[in-house]
Motif scaffolding. Structure first.
Motif: not given
Length: 597
Positions: A57-66, A133-138
């Motif tokens: 599942v791939i999205d262009d949302g806010c993502g997750i910090e390292k 993934c650089e943008r969003g989350t995969r």
């Protein structure tokens, strides 16, 4: 020797995971929820080998910090709640922090976001590496149940599991018209649902994918107050099916199994549908989070609604009052064929935007996932066939033809003008046939008699006491309502008294309702509303039970008397809202046999 042991961490994790993740579709459900919570505007699901081999599942949302990535697979780790009271103010799809932990317990899980990738499974410690993934989350789950062969043996064939994932995908997409959803299966784009301006557009996009349904057969109904908002995409009574699977219920954007609200939909349609028929209806309830509880089922498929009776009433009333009604008019075969042809064209051309997207999807569906996917990329090449543009120009005339299929009730007759009614006879022990004002009328004897009794009941107030009071139990919201407003029923000849907590006694009824105390009690157990709404529902039940039934013989004098009362009505509909008259125009009958004046 002690018999109670603390389970090994791995065993405990797999037992807990079994409550949340029982098949690939459950992984899709949880990951899509997370993407929605991340405020994604585009979500893609990529399935390979029925989701057993891999599911992403791939999205262009806010993502997750390292620094947060290693925490994602810890039990009950979540960013959505922090204390117990947060459970009563939920505005997110996920909240328990179980999903990623459970998925990593039964598969190999990789989470990629903000240029970092975290990989974990049940047999090794998690590993954080740079890249991805650089943008969003995969998020990708691979080799599901590889180390649990017994669990894997219970899965269906890959094609069946893929279909279950697709169903989950569609169910989630239904409630979020502002998100672009894409579904890939074994590298090919299978379903593309672009953003839509309205909820109804998204619902109809989905309903018309695999079913031969016309968008013009649906209406949008809406009701709102300070506590809840109800939106319904409902099929007209002319469109129905033989089971309840066409009724979908969403509460705060979650699809739930809630029989009582499905029942409310059926009550709303009432006798507008033939016996054993059910509509295509999607109900969206937006409720104050403090009044709902989803924390009762691992998959959040069930919900407790504290004001359920009020919501039940609101849904049934909205459908009953706002669903368009018309009286069927029989037309000649040639005209009927012409209208059907026009209708088939209309469903193809009335929504060019969505069909345009579907045409694009068809062109690219055989391309690989890697070649196609990009959160910011949009395929907007024009379809090769522009012939739809010319054909769509015919829509105005098509719409006029379709609108002419039925006659509005208010144009049937002027009840203040008396004309001769010539009773012809009874057909199928159901229809009374008569001639009135140069038209032939078929009148449903049960529904017509029901309406006449209903109107008479509102004028009479006879009361009969029960020798043995009827005892019944209610839910807390009804108990509270009756404690404060039992006098509402008193004015209609119903005597109620509270015997115990949530336990009530029915000791008197309107005279005509004496044999139907059980049915009246069932109404009281679910009804919250104004005086007029309760009166209408109460008398509708009594009238329905007391009226002549389909299959009963009726003599000429009784039939004539009933018809005379029917033609005095301003609104020829039964108390449940069903129109009970069919009109056959003389000119149309002549056309059918090839005769002209």
């Amino acid at each position: 020797m002690a018999k109670i042991k603390v389970l090994d961490r791995l065993v405990a994790a797999r037992i807990a995971a079994g409550e949340v993740i029982d098949r690939p579709a459950a992984i899709a459900r949880e990951l899509i929820d997370n993407s929605i919570d991340a405020k994604a505007s585009e979500i893609s699901v990529d399935v390979r080998g029925g989701g057993i081999e891999s599911l992403s599942v791939i999205d262009d949302g806010c993502g997750i910090e390292k620094d947060d990535l290693p925490l994602t697979t810890q039990p009950h780790a979540t960013s959505k709640i922090s204390q117990l009271d947060d459970l009563y103010h939920l505005n997110t799809m996920g909240f328990r922090g179980e999903a990623l932990y459970s998925i990593s317990s039964v598969s190999k899980l990789s989470i990629s976001s903000n240029g970092w990738t975290y990989t974990a499974d049940c047999t090794t410690d998690g590993e954080l590496t740079k890249g991805g993934c650089e943008r969003g989350t995969r998020i990708t789950s691979e080799e599901l149940f590889k180390n649990l062969p017994v669990r894997r043996s219970f899965l269906k064939r890959e094609a069946s599991e893929a279909q279950l994932i697709k169903n989950t995908f569609i169910s989630k997409a239904m409630a979020f018209e502002n998100i672009h959803f894409k579904y890939y299966q074994d590298g090919a784009l299978k379903l593309d649902l672009p953003k839509r301006n309205t909820l109804m557009d998204r619902v109809l996009d989905i309903l018309t994918i695999d079913q031969k349904l016309m968008r013009s057969d649906f209406v949008f109904l809406e009701s709102e107050n300070s506590i809840y908002k109800i939106r319904i995409v409902a099929s007209l009574p002319s469109l129905h099916r033989s089971d309840r699977s066409g009724i979908k219920i969403y509460v705060n954007s979650r699809a739930v199994d809630e029989y009582s609200l499905c029942q409310a939909v059926s009550y709303g349609y009432g006798e507008a549908l033939p016996g054993g028929a059910f509509p295509y209806t999607v109900v969206f309830v937006e409720e104050d989070p403090e009044l709902v509880d989803f924390n009762i089922h691992p998959a959040k498929k069930e919900v407790k609604i504290r004001n359920r009776a009020e919501i039940h009433h609101a849904i049934s009333s909205l459908i009953h009052e706002k669903l368009p009604k018309s009286i069927p008019t029989i037309v000649s075969a040639d005209e009927q064929m012409e209208l059907q042809l026009a209708a088939s064209k209309k469903v193809l051309f009335e929504d060019k935007e969505f069909l345009y997207e579907k045409a694009v999807s068809n062109e690219i569906k055989n391309q690989s996932y890697e070649d196609v996917y990009s959160p910011s990329k949009s395929y907007i090449d024009k379809p090769k066939d522009n012939s739809w543009l010319e054909r769509a120009k015919n829509l105005p005339s098509i719409n006029k033809q379709l609108e002419a299929k039925s006659t509005p009730k208010e144009e049937l007759w002027d009840s203040s003008v008396k004309k001769e009614i010539r009773y012809i006879g009874q057909a199928f022990k159901l229809f009374l046939i008569c001639e009135y004002d140069n038209k032939l009328y078929l009148v449903d004897q049960h529904a017509a008699h029901e309406r006449v009794i209903f109107d008479e009941l509102r004028k009479q107030k006879g009361v009969q006491k029960l020798l043995i009071p009827y005892e019944f139990e209610v839910e807390s919201d009804i108990d509270e309502f009756l404690s404060e407003h039992s006098d509402v029923y008193t004015q209609f000849g119903i005597a109620l008294s509270r015997k115990d907590d949530k336990l009530w006694l029915l000791s008197a009824l309107p005279a005509l309702a004496r044999p139907y105390e059980k049915e009246v009690a069932e109404l009281i157990k679910t009804k919250i509303g104004s005086d007029s709404e309760i009166e209408a529902a109460l008398y509708a039940i009594i009238a329905c039970k007391a009226a002549i039934k389909a299959g009963d013989d009726i003599d000429r004098f009784s039939a004539q008397a009933l018809l005379e009362k029917v033609f005095e009505l301003e609104d020829p509909a039964c108390p449940h809202g069903r129109t009970f008259i069919i009109v056959l125009d003389e000119n149309e009958l002549r056309k059918m046999v090839g005769r002209t004046k």
